[in-house]
Design a protein around this motif. Structure first.
Motif, mmCIF file in Angstrom:
data_model
loop_
_atom_site.group_PDB
_atom_site.id
_atom_site.type_symbol
_atom_site.label_atom_id
_atom_site.label_comp_id
_atom_site.label_asym_id
_atom_site.label_seq_id
_atom_site.Cartn_x
_atom_site.Cartn_y
_atom_site.Cartn_z
ATOM 1 N N SER A 22 0.854 -1.188 0.000
ATOM 2 C CA SER A 22 0.000 0.000 0.000
ATOM 3 C C SER A 22 0.888 1.236 0.000
ATOM 4 O O SER A 22 2.008 1.210 0.522
ATOM 5 C CB SER A 22 -0.916 -0.003 1.221
ATOM 6 N N TYR A 23 0.403 2.307 -0.566
ATOM 7 C CA TYR A 23 1.256 3.485 -0.697
ATOM 8 C C TYR A 23 0.408 4.739 -0.881
ATOM 9 O O TYR A 23 -0.784 4.677 -1.214
ATOM 10 C CB TYR A 23 2.209 3.334 -1.888
ATOM 11 N N PRO A 45 -6.982 11.934 -9.097
ATOM 12 C CA PRO A 45 -7.652 12.501 -7.913
ATOM 13 C C PRO A 45 -7.141 11.944 -6.592
ATOM 14 O O PRO A 45 -7.396 12.533 -5.536
ATOM 15 C CB PRO A 45 -9.124 12.142 -8.140
ATOM 16 N N PHE A 46 -6.411 10.827 -6.620
ATOM 17 C CA PHE A 46 -5.906 10.205 -5.398
ATOM 18 C C PHE A 46 -4.594 10.822 -4.920
ATOM 19 O O PHE A 46 -4.108 10.498 -3.829
ATOM 20 C CB PHE A 46 -5.689 8.699 -5.625
ATOM 21 N N LEU A 47 -3.980 11.693 -5.714
ATOM 22 C CA LEU A 47 -2.709 12.284 -5.313
ATOM 23 C C LEU A 47 -2.885 13.221 -4.126
ATOM 24 O O LEU A 47 -3.907 13.880 -3.976
ATOM 25 C CB LEU A 47 -2.111 13.102 -6.464
ATOM 26 N N TYR A 73 8.133 3.470 5.002
ATOM 27 C CA TYR A 73 9.268 3.879 4.173
ATOM 28 C C TYR A 73 8.891 5.099 3.336
ATOM 29 O O TYR A 73 7.730 5.280 2.960
ATOM 30 C CB TYR A 73 9.684 2.753 3.217
ATOM 31 N N CYS A 74 9.879 5.930 3.042
ATOM 32 C CA CYS A 74 9.752 6.998 2.050
ATOM 33 C C CYS A 74 10.535 6.594 0.813
ATOM 34 O O CYS A 74 11.679 6.164 0.932
ATOM 35 C CB CYS A 74 10.331 8.316 2.581
ATOM 36 N N PHE A 75 9.925 6.746 -0.339
ATOM 37 C CA PHE A 75 10.634 6.535 -1.590
ATOM 38 C C PHE A 75 10.756 7.892 -2.274
ATOM 39 O O PHE A 75 9.782 8.422 -2.808
ATOM 40 C CB PHE A 75 9.885 5.543 -2.483
ATOM 41 N N ILE A 76 11.939 8.473 -2.188
ATOM 42 C CA ILE A 76 12.207 9.758 -2.820
ATOM 43 C C ILE A 76 12.455 9.512 -4.306
ATOM 44 O O ILE A 76 13.296 8.692 -4.672
ATOM 45 C CB ILE A 76 13.433 10.445 -2.190
ATOM 46 N N ILE A 88 9.047 -0.434 -6.562
ATOM 47 C CA ILE A 88 8.716 -0.145 -5.165
ATOM 48 C C ILE A 88 8.478 -1.428 -4.381
ATOM 49 O O ILE A 88 9.003 -1.602 -3.272
ATOM 50 C CB ILE A 88 7.498 0.795 -5.090
ATOM 51 N N ASP A 89 7.700 -2.344 -4.940
ATOM 52 C CA ASP A 89 7.488 -3.642 -4.282
ATOM 53 C C ASP A 89 8.818 -4.328 -3.984
ATOM 54 O O ASP A 89 9.031 -4.869 -2.892
ATOM 55 C CB ASP A 89 6.645 -4.564 -5.178
ATOM 56 N N SER A 90 9.713 -4.301 -4.963
ATOM 57 C CA SER A 90 10.997 -4.998 -4.823
ATOM 58 C C SER A 90 11.907 -4.318 -3.804
ATOM 59 O O SER A 90 12.628 -4.989 -3.058
ATOM 60 C CB SER A 90 11.698 -5.066 -6.186
#
Length: 245
Positions: A22-23, A45-47, A73-76, A88-90
């Protein structure tokens, strides 16, 4: 930076390729026109969108989003990136099976498939001077921190794309806003290492970085290039007037 030709493929990469975790996606709309802001809001619209309408550097703009991040986690991620695999999953899976990792980076490729970054070594003021004189190139040297196979420990990271534990990111103070545009990523990973944390790369995970398209406008480069040099001087001199000189 008001460039939908970068941002839309980047968002599509995330939504199409991320299936297991989830993210949330937080977009910092930096100096966006009203028209582009409306397009993005209607298309996605989900942003979660943060309007950034004042002159801000890379560190400060990223921090606007990082302070609001709710995930483990943050993914920059730069907007001029895209991927066709579940990056991202990996990365999350790699973090979970590497207990010592507080940062996990993918291999970063140019659009033609050649490697831009696969780990980064420690950079001293001496190496910085040699790099400035074009006598040292961190992408071509042999180092235990770069271009290894599988999951390996690195020293520094690229701010274009990396995953970090949110609580550690917060503890480190997020990006140091002293650096307007470079070397905020090196400063962050250097600080993490000083505090005893470890940074890793998973060489089998890759994404494409279109490499400077965000700042390709010549007028913008006139600002970013000198601020990058200023940031390097501040960081590598480490408070020493002699080194700064």
């Amino acid at each position: 930076m008001n460039n939908l030709s970068n941002l839309i493929p980047c968002i599509d990469s995330i939504t199409l390729q991320t299936q297991k975790v989830s993210y949330e996606i937080i977009v910092v709309a930096y100096l966006f026109s009203k028209e582009n802001s409306l397009i993005i809001r209607e298309k996605y619209p989900f942003l979660k969108i943060i309007e950034s309408d004042e002159i801000r550097g890379f560190s400060e703009n990223n921090n606007l989003a990082s302070h609001q991040a709710q995930g483990k986690y943050c993914f920059i991620l730069n907007d001029d990136t895209k991927f066709d695999t579940p990056v991202i999953d990996s990365l999350v899976e790699s973090m979970e099976k590497t207990p010592k990792a507080v940062i996990m980076s993918p291999k970063i490729l140019y659009e033609d498939g050649s490697t831009q970054w696969c780990g980064r070594p420690k950079i001293t003021i001496g190496k910085y001077i040699l790099r400035t004189l074009r006598l040292w190139n961190e992408t071509k040297i042999k180092s235990p921190y770069t271009n290894q196979k599988g999951i390996f420990r690195t020293f520094n990271i690229s701010g274009a794309a990396f995953m970090i534990k949110t609580d550690i990111f917060r503890e480190l103070g997020f990006f140091n806003e002293t650096y307007f545009f470079c070397p905020e990523d090196v400063a962050l990973s250097t600080l993490a290492n000083k505090k005893g944390y470890e940074c890793y790369v998973n060489e089998s995970i890759y994404l494409f970085h279109l490499g400077g398209l965000t700042f390709s406008n010549s007028k913008i480069s006139l600002a970013t290039h000198p601020t990058g040099i200023k940031g390097d001087v501040l960081f590598y001199s480490d408070g020493s007037l002699i080194k700064k000189y």
